[in-house]
Design a protein around this motif. Sequence first.
Motif, short mmCIF file in Angstrom:
data_model
loop_
_atom_site.label_atom_id
_atom_site.label_comp_id
_atom_site.label_asym_id
_atom_site.label_seq_id
_atom_site.Cartn_x
_atom_site.Cartn_y
_atom_site.Cartn_z
N LEU A 1 0.84 -1.21 0.00
CA LEU A 1 0.00 0.00 0.00
C LEU A 1 0.87 1.25 0.00
O LEU A 1 2.03 1.21 0.41
CB LEU A 1 -0.89 0.02 1.25
CG LEU A 1 -1.87 -1.13 1.39
CD1 LEU A 1 -2.61 -1.03 2.72
CD2 LEU A 1 -2.87 -1.14 0.25
N ASN A 2 0.27 2.37 -0.41
CA ASN A 2 0.98 3.65 -0.32
C ASN A 2 1.30 3.92 1.15
O ASN A 2 0.42 3.79 2.00
CB ASN A 2 0.10 4.77 -0.87
CG ASN A 2 -0.03 4.70 -2.36
OD1 ASN A 2 0.92 4.33 -3.04
ND2 ASN A 2 -1.20 5.02 -2.87
N TRP B 1 1.68 6.50 3.03
CA TRP B 1 0.96 7.51 3.81
C TRP B 1 -0.41 7.01 4.28
O TRP B 1 -1.01 7.59 5.15
CB TRP B 1 0.79 8.80 2.99
CG TRP B 1 0.14 8.62 1.66
CD1 TRP B 1 -1.19 8.56 1.40
CD2 TRP B 1 0.81 8.46 0.41
NE1 TRP B 1 -1.40 8.37 0.06
CE2 TRP B 1 -0.18 8.31 -0.59
CE3 TRP B 1 2.15 8.44 0.02
CZ2 TRP B 1 0.12 8.14 -1.93
CZ3 TRP B 1 2.45 8.26 -1.32
CH2 TRP B 1 1.44 8.11 -2.28
N LEU B 2 -0.89 5.91 3.72
CA LEU B 2 -2.20 5.42 4.13
C LEU B 2 -2.19 4.87 5.55
O LEU B 2 -3.24 4.72 6.17
CB LEU B 2 -2.71 4.35 3.16
CG LEU B 2 -3.05 4.86 1.77
CD1 LEU B 2 -3.57 3.74 0.90
CD2 LEU B 2 -4.08 5.98 1.81
N ALA C 1 -3.84 7.44 7.63
CA ALA C 1 -5.13 8.01 7.20
C ALA C 1 -6.28 7.47 8.06
O ALA C 1 -6.25 6.33 8.51
CB ALA C 1 -5.37 7.64 5.74
N SER D 1 -10.53 6.85 8.31
CA SER D 1 -11.69 6.79 7.41
C SER D 1 -12.62 7.95 7.73
O SER D 1 -12.58 8.53 8.82
CB SER D 1 -12.41 5.45 7.53
OG SER D 1 -12.67 5.19 8.86
N LYS E 1 -5.35 11.36 1.75
CA LYS E 1 -5.48 10.07 1.07
C LYS E 1 -4.54 9.98 -0.14
O LYS E 1 -4.12 8.90 -0.55
CB LYS E 1 -6.94 9.94 0.62
CG LYS E 1 -7.37 8.57 0.22
CD LYS E 1 -8.87 8.50 0.03
CE LYS E 1 -9.31 9.14 -1.25
NZ LYS E 1 -10.72 8.87 -1.58
#
Length: 399
Positions: A7-8, A10-11, A14, A16, A135
């Motif tokens: 996954l990226n 920075w996620l 994050a 929701s 995101k």
Amino acid sequence: MNNNYRLNPWLSSANSYAAGVTFEELMMKYSFKREEILRLAGNESTIGASPKALEAAKEALLSSNYYDEPNCEELMDALIDDFKDSTPHINKLGFVIGNGMDKVIEHILCLSIQAGDTVINFSPTFDFYSFCTLKMGAKVLDLGRDEKDFQPCVKHLAADIDRHETETGSKVKVMFLCTPNNPTGNILSLSEIEDIAKICEEKNIILFIDHAYIEFTDRETFEATKIIHKYPHMVIGYTFSKAYGLAGYRVGYALMHQELKNIYLKYNTPFLCAKPSLKAAKAAIRDSEHFKKIIDNNNNERPKIEQALSELGFKVYKSHTNFILFEISENLDEQKKLAIYEHLDKDVREKDITGAIMEYLFSKGIILRRSKATSDYAIRMTIGTEAENQRVIKALSAI
Ligand SMILES: Cc1ncc(COP(=O)(O)O)c(C=O)c1O
């Protein structure tokens, strides 16, 4: 974070998106029937959609097996027709349609933002701007708002942008300006918008003006359509979710210069909106009688609620929208707090005073939205019909 999916990075930090309390949650918790619940939390219309819009949606169901036009051209044309008399130089401009304004916002960011870039925000404001920015791995430069009147802090805007870019090496690409602002309800004058637009123009920053609530105020005075022809970096976002009562249909749109629109459409997701939603939106624009009913109800009720809440001792912020932000006094003395807790069930007495009042309202079948944007004492109430508003005021009067 488990990164088996590559996954990226920075996620991992994050969050929701946090939506308000739903009908279903309250039905479960307090055994209400759906029709007993009054939800004035999402700035939706409780009057509902135009019957003509619903009829158009029903008819569209019959051709559900076919895609509609890829970029929703029919609705774009209907919007041009609707805006042409109030918008100078409309031939230079054009609309794009999205699956809610949310999708237009996301799409605008996609056009220029890469991980590491910067987006300017003025909080407290609509959370979705920073949610979407983060995101994508971009940074938020939050310049904030004045504590008293919530106007955005733009006195040193050009210098703030320069300093940020020099210090971080990150380019500012997009700025979000919500006017009237959610959740504070205040609005910017056209000359204030124009001062900001000039700086964005000089610095090649896309200025996204969010007009989700513009229909509930004096459009002639405040709507940025009057000046957009001068500013090719300006985009104005709108929605059918509020003044048209079509939140569940998810249709939003934005006005921009033709050149930017052509770029936007090149990368647009085709067939983004469901056909019944598009037909409903088009019919809703044409049903000016129903539209007027929603606006008139709102604008008649707004001063009445403002007054009633003030009389109950709340601090009420002046609103140009279909919601009102109010605060419980921070300085409520212990005796008054105790008197309020007296009226509440035992299990909510452990909560802070705002949480306790929210829970008390839930127990009466009323959903408002707690807003932590301005303080720990703030609540946002969507304006409903006279009877609905009375129900809220009556419940609050009891405590
Ligand atoms: C300021 C603002 N902009 C945009 C939106 C999103 O609108 P839509 O329902 O069209 O996605 C909202 C929804 O609450 C909003 O408050």
